[in-house]
Design a protein around this motif. Sequence first.
Motif, PDB file in Angstrom:
ATOM      1  N   VAL A 197       8.671   5.787  -3.922  1.00  0.00           N
ATOM      2  CA  VAL A 197       7.300   5.126  -3.766  1.00  0.00           C
ATOM      3  C   VAL A 197       6.781   4.196  -4.753  1.00  0.00           C
ATOM      4  O   VAL A 197       6.071   3.038  -4.684  1.00  0.00           O
ATOM      5  N   ALA A 198       6.821   4.735  -6.015  1.00  0.00           N
ATOM      6  CA  ALA A 198       6.067   3.908  -7.142  1.00  0.00           C
ATOM      7  C   ALA A 198       6.878   2.744  -7.629  1.00  0.00           C
ATOM      8  O   ALA A 198       6.387   1.859  -7.926  1.00  0.00           O
ATOM      9  N   TRP A 199       8.163   2.543  -7.252  1.00  0.00           N
ATOM     10  CA  TRP A 199       9.169   1.475  -7.385  1.00  0.00           C
ATOM     11  C   TRP A 199       8.592   0.365  -6.377  1.00  0.00           C
ATOM     12  O   TRP A 199       8.333  -0.724  -6.517  1.00  0.00           O
ATOM     13  N   ILE A 200       8.269   0.680  -5.251  1.00  0.00           N
ATOM     14  CA  ILE A 200       8.195  -0.111  -4.122  1.00  0.00           C
ATOM     15  C   ILE A 200       6.551  -0.576  -4.348  1.00  0.00           C
ATOM     16  O   ILE A 200       6.177  -2.027  -4.171  1.00  0.00           O
ATOM     17  N   LEU A 201       5.860   0.256  -4.775  1.00  0.00           N
ATOM     18  CA  LEU A 201       4.185  -0.105  -4.970  1.00  0.00           C
ATOM     19  C   LEU A 201       4.375  -1.136  -6.167  1.00  0.00           C
ATOM     20  O   LEU A 201       3.361  -2.175  -6.238  1.00  0.00           O
ATOM     21  N   GLU A 202       5.186  -1.334  -7.150  1.00  0.00           N
ATOM     22  CA  GLU A 202       5.157  -2.053  -8.158  1.00  0.00           C
ATOM     23  C   GLU A 202       5.867  -3.363  -7.841  1.00  0.00           C
ATOM     24  O   GLU A 202       5.387  -4.607  -8.247  1.00  0.00           O
ATOM     25  N   HIS A 203       6.933  -3.256  -7.143  1.00  0.00           N
ATOM     26  CA  HIS A 203       7.823  -4.652  -6.890  1.00  0.00           C
ATOM     27  C   HIS A 203       7.606  -5.361  -5.627  1.00  0.00           C
ATOM     28  O   HIS A 203       8.220  -6.438  -5.457  1.00  0.00           O
TER      29      HIS A 203
ATOM     30  N   THR B  67       0.798  -1.232   0.013  1.00  0.00           N
ATOM     31  CA  THR B  67      -0.190   0.007   0.206  1.00  0.00           C
ATOM     32  C   THR B  67       0.869   1.330  -0.119  1.00  0.00           C
ATOM     33  O   THR B  67       2.142   1.122   0.386  1.00  0.00           O
ATOM     34  N   PRO B  68       0.271   2.481  -0.295  1.00  0.00           N
ATOM     35  CA  PRO B  68       1.055   3.596  -0.473  1.00  0.00           C
ATOM     36  C   PRO B  68       1.607   3.908   1.091  1.00  0.00           C
ATOM     37  O   PRO B  68       2.954   4.469   1.305  1.00  0.00           O
ATOM     38  N   LYS B  69       0.715   3.673   2.173  1.00  0.00           N
ATOM     39  CA  LYS B  69       1.296   3.872   3.430  1.00  0.00           C
ATOM     40  C   LYS B  69       2.482   2.936   3.744  1.00  0.00           C
ATOM     41  O   LYS B  69       3.528   3.434   4.267  1.00  0.00           O
ATOM     42  N   GLN B  70       2.516   1.865   3.527  1.00  0.00           N
ATOM     43  CA  GLN B  70       3.763   0.752   3.596  1.00  0.00           C
ATOM     44  C   GLN B  70       4.840   1.609   2.693  1.00  0.00           C
ATOM     45  O   GLN B  70       6.048   1.396   3.387  1.00  0.00           O
ATOM     46  N   ALA B  71       4.665   1.820   1.592  1.00  0.00           N
ATOM     47  CA  ALA B  71       5.594   2.037   0.790  1.00  0.00           C
ATOM     48  C   ALA B  71       6.494   3.506   1.335  1.00  0.00           C
ATOM     49  O   ALA B  71       7.717   3.587   1.360  1.00  0.00           O
ATOM     50  N   LYS B  72       5.835   4.397   1.824  1.00  0.00           N
ATOM     51  CA  LYS B  72       6.098   5.678   2.475  1.00  0.00           C
ATOM     52  C   LYS B  72       6.962   5.169   3.851  1.00  0.00           C
ATOM     53  O   LYS B  72       7.906   5.836   4.168  1.00  0.00           O
ATOM     54  N   ARG B  73       6.545   4.342   4.559  1.00  0.00           N
ATOM     55  CA  ARG B  73       6.817   3.877   5.713  1.00  0.00           C
ATOM     56  C   ARG B  73       8.470   3.177   5.622  1.00  0.00           C
ATOM     57  O   ARG B  73       9.104   3.554   6.193  1.00  0.00           O
ATOM     58  N   LEU B  74       8.484   2.475   4.526  1.00  0.00           N
ATOM     59  CA  LEU B  74       9.638   1.954   4.374  1.00  0.00           C
ATOM     60  C   LEU B  74      10.547   2.651   3.641  1.00  0.00           C
ATOM     61  O   LEU B  74      11.811   2.647   4.210  1.00  0.00           O
TER      62      LEU B  74
ATOM     63  N   ALA C 164       6.421  -6.322   2.171  1.00  0.00           N
ATOM     64  CA  ALA C 164       6.329  -5.032   2.952  1.00  0.00           C
ATOM     65  C   ALA C 164       6.218  -4.837   4.382  1.00  0.00           C
ATOM     66  O   ALA C 164       6.976  -4.337   5.303  1.00  0.00           O
ATOM     67  N   GLY C 165       5.183  -5.787   4.947  1.00  0.00           N
ATOM     68  CA  GLY C 165       5.037  -6.007   6.356  1.00  0.00           C
ATOM     69  C   GLY C 165       6.470  -6.570   7.003  1.00  0.00           C
ATOM     70  O   GLY C 165       6.565  -6.002   8.180  1.00  0.00           O
ATOM     71  N   LEU C 166       6.581  -7.582   6.278  1.00  0.00           N
ATOM     72  CA  LEU C 166       7.780  -8.326   6.890  1.00  0.00           C
ATOM     73  C   LEU C 166       9.139  -7.101   6.991  1.00  0.00           C
ATOM     74  O   LEU C 166       9.631  -7.289   7.953  1.00  0.00           O
ATOM     75  N   LEU C 167       9.306  -6.625   5.988  1.00  0.00           N
ATOM     76  CA  LEU C 167      10.401  -5.569   5.868  1.00  0.00           C
ATOM     77  C   LEU C 167      10.281  -4.396   6.892  1.00  0.00           C
ATOM     78  O   LEU C 167      11.338  -4.056   7.548  1.00  0.00           O
ATOM     79  N   ILE C 168       9.145  -3.988   6.984  1.00  0.00           N
ATOM     80  CA  ILE C 168       8.894  -2.783   8.186  1.00  0.00           C
ATOM     81  C   ILE C 168       9.092  -3.486   9.519  1.00  0.00           C
ATOM     82  O   ILE C 168       9.884  -2.937  10.265  1.00  0.00           O
ATOM     83  N   ARG C 169       8.844  -4.568   9.718  1.00  0.00           N
ATOM     84  CA  ARG C 169       8.848  -5.269  10.901  1.00  0.00           C
ATOM     85  C   ARG C 169      10.286  -5.459  11.397  1.00  0.00           C
ATOM     86  O   ARG C 169      11.055  -5.259  12.327  1.00  0.00           O
ATOM     87  N   VAL C 170      11.152  -5.780  10.408  1.00  0.00           N
ATOM     88  CA  VAL C 170      12.740  -6.001  10.500  1.00  0.00           C
ATOM     89  C   VAL C 170      13.115  -4.968  10.570  1.00  0.00           C
ATOM     90  O   VAL C 170      14.287  -4.600  11.429  1.00  0.00           O
TER      91      VAL C 170
END
Length: 213
Positions: free
Chosen positions: A148-154, A121-128, A160-166
């Motif tokens: 953000v656009a790259w994260i949303l696509e790939h 999601t855009p929120k996840q991408a911005k958080r990353l 994203a959830g796992l990466l945010i936690r790590v």
Amino acid sequence: MLSVQDQLALLKLPPQLRRRLLNRVSKRVRTLSNKRIRAQQNLDGTPFVPRKRKEPGQKRMEAGLGKLLQVTRVDQDEAVLGWRNGLTSWVAAQQHNGASERRTSRQMRKWNKVEPGAKSTPKQAKRLRRLGFRVRQEGKKRLTRPPVAWILEHVSFMQAGLLIRVLDEEQGETTGAESWEIKLPKRQFLGASAQESSALVAQVMEQIIHSPR
């Protein structure tokens, strides 16, 4: 909240004018509530409890609640100021009264209706991006922070959830647990103080009594 003289005058008003009084007072209370949201102040004038981490959109969420606030019911005896949508009312109550609830990863996935392979999601991408997520993009030799656009696509929702936690764990911001306690402090923006209520009712009462019928 009225003087004896005003109380007697109020009793003489026909139902239509009593309804008008309650409707006008409620709308002025709505204005006061929106002013508090903009000033980030509670009913007693104290500032809202500061957030541990200022996330974009949090203040906008409160402002959005204020914009949706309306008189949902009014008659000659009572007016109700609130929200017509049940979920919006629940969110507003959590903000106004404060809350402490336990959430799990499974609940969040269910509520977000995550389908297998769903994109982030855009929120996840911005958080990353805020957490310093870096990758080696095609054509570039060094690790860089992707847009953000790259994260949303790939990046998928689950990735994203796992990466945010790590990344959170690396920065000491979370425990990475499968469940966590969400605590919201009180941010009491809705309503009017006793002094404000008394002044509003008296003011509108004066206008109602002396306005053309």
